[in-house]
Design a protein around this motif. Structure first.
Motif, mmCIF file in Angstrom:
data_model
loop_
_atom_site.group_PDB
_atom_site.id
_atom_site.type_symbol
_atom_site.label_atom_id
_atom_site.label_comp_id
_atom_site.label_asym_id
_atom_site.label_seq_id
_atom_site.Cartn_x
_atom_site.Cartn_y
_atom_site.Cartn_z
ATOM 1 N N GLU A 49 0.554 -1.160 0.173
ATOM 2 C CA GLU A 49 -0.118 -0.058 -0.081
ATOM 3 C C GLU A 49 1.072 0.997 -0.522
ATOM 4 O O GLU A 49 1.684 0.994 0.981
ATOM 5 N N ALA A 50 0.413 2.447 -0.629
ATOM 6 C CA ALA A 50 0.890 3.583 -0.934
ATOM 7 C C ALA A 50 0.040 4.938 -0.046
ATOM 8 O O ALA A 50 -0.712 4.327 0.013
ATOM 9 N N ARG A 51 0.561 5.677 1.000
ATOM 10 C CA ARG A 51 -0.157 6.366 0.767
ATOM 11 C C ARG A 51 0.705 7.823 0.210
ATOM 12 O O ARG A 51 1.457 8.525 1.031
ATOM 13 N N VAL A 52 -0.987 8.780 0.448
ATOM 14 C CA VAL A 52 -0.373 10.325 0.014
ATOM 15 C C VAL A 52 -1.145 11.169 1.207
ATOM 16 O O VAL A 52 -2.949 10.676 0.401
ATOM 17 N N ARG A 53 -1.094 12.466 1.707
ATOM 18 C CA ARG A 53 -1.608 12.931 2.342
ATOM 19 C C ARG A 53 -2.877 14.735 1.264
ATOM 20 O O ARG A 53 -2.984 15.509 2.062
ATOM 21 N N GLY A 54 -2.234 14.887 0.402
ATOM 22 C CA GLY A 54 -2.883 15.540 -0.504
ATOM 23 C C GLY A 54 -2.195 15.511 -1.885
ATOM 24 O O GLY A 54 -1.828 15.107 -2.184
ATOM 25 N N THR A 55 -2.516 16.417 -2.649
ATOM 26 C CA THR A 55 -2.192 16.325 -3.889
ATOM 27 C C THR A 55 -1.417 17.676 -4.231
ATOM 28 O O THR A 55 -1.229 18.737 -3.607
ATOM 29 N N GLY A 56 -0.544 17.497 -5.537
ATOM 30 C CA GLY A 56 -0.038 19.404 -5.393
ATOM 31 C C GLY A 56 0.716 19.176 -6.585
ATOM 32 O O GLY A 56 0.891 18.248 -8.094
ATOM 33 N N ALA A 57 1.524 20.152 -6.977
ATOM 34 C CA ALA A 57 2.715 20.111 -8.327
ATOM 35 C C ALA A 57 3.135 18.373 -8.502
ATOM 36 O O ALA A 57 3.546 17.696 -7.693
ATOM 37 N N GLY A 58 2.433 18.142 -9.376
ATOM 38 C CA GLY A 58 2.732 16.410 -9.883
ATOM 39 C C GLY A 58 2.391 16.036 -8.929
ATOM 40 O O GLY A 58 3.030 14.360 -9.049
ATOM 41 N N MET A 59 1.472 15.295 -8.939
ATOM 42 C CA MET A 59 0.918 15.050 -7.009
ATOM 43 C C MET A 59 -0.519 14.526 -8.200
ATOM 44 O O MET A 59 -1.850 14.684 -7.005
ATOM 45 N N ASP A 60 -0.617 13.979 -8.497
ATOM 46 C CA ASP A 60 -1.970 13.221 -8.585
ATOM 47 C C ASP A 60 -2.126 12.042 -8.192
ATOM 48 O O ASP A 60 -1.374 11.196 -7.922
ATOM 49 N N ILE A 61 -3.554 12.803 -7.652
ATOM 50 C CA ILE A 61 -4.068 10.793 -6.537
ATOM 51 C C ILE A 61 -4.310 9.726 -7.927
ATOM 52 O O ILE A 61 -5.064 10.188 -8.730
ATOM 53 N N PRO A 62 -3.887 8.697 -7.649
ATOM 54 C CA PRO A 62 -4.615 7.712 -8.348
ATOM 55 C C PRO A 62 -5.653 7.089 -8.266
ATOM 56 O O PRO A 62 -6.097 7.390 -7.315
ATOM 57 N N GLN A 63 -5.661 6.611 -9.971
ATOM 58 C CA GLN A 63 -7.110 6.191 -9.629
ATOM 59 C C GLN A 63 -7.460 5.294 -8.599
ATOM 60 O O GLN A 63 -6.984 4.237 -8.442
#
Length: 128
Positions: A49-63
């Motif tokens: 599993e992977a996790r990211v806390r938000g979006t931004g420059a070059g940081m799209d949330i995966p489908q």
């Protein structure tokens, strides 16, 4: 016993007798935390599993990602990574390795990021 080796071009700088770990870092521009869970196997490092806390420059949330407890959780299907190559510079800050319920800066084992060694590799190896 297999473990995790850290180094570059096959030269071991540090060796950790672990079977799972989380690789964590903050995005250099957005300062948003990313986390990836890995399992150390004989074939290489398997991303779970992977996790990211938000979006931004070059940081799209995966489908297909799901928002839970303030982070987007997702899975990517990748073959075993052997090695996992990471850019590591003073300007970007350091990665964290998390295992056994605590996180440590990678510099604990391999020194602070520097311009001369601007990359590091992680791979499965036999621990002593």
């Amino acid at each position: 016993m297999i473990g995790l080796c850290l180094g570059l071009a096959g030269v071991v700088w540090a060796q950790l007798p672990i079977s799972t770990f989380t690789l964590a870092w903050n995005h250099t521009i957005e300062k948003i935390r990313w986390e990836e869970d890995y399992r150390v196997t004989e074939l290489g490092l398997l991303l779970g599993e992977a996790r990211v806390r938000g979006t931004g420059a070059g940081m799209d949330i995966p489908q297909g990602a799901q928002l839970k407890n303030g982070s987007w959780h997702y899975h990517r299907q990748l073959p075993p990574l052997q090695p996992l190559k990471l850019g590591r510079t003073p300007e970007a800050g350091d990665f964290e390795l998390c295992f056994d319920d605590s996180c440590h800066l990678m510099s604990k084992w391999v020194g602070a990021p520097n311009a001369r060694d601007a990359a590091i590799e992680l791979w499965t190896c036999t621990s002593n």
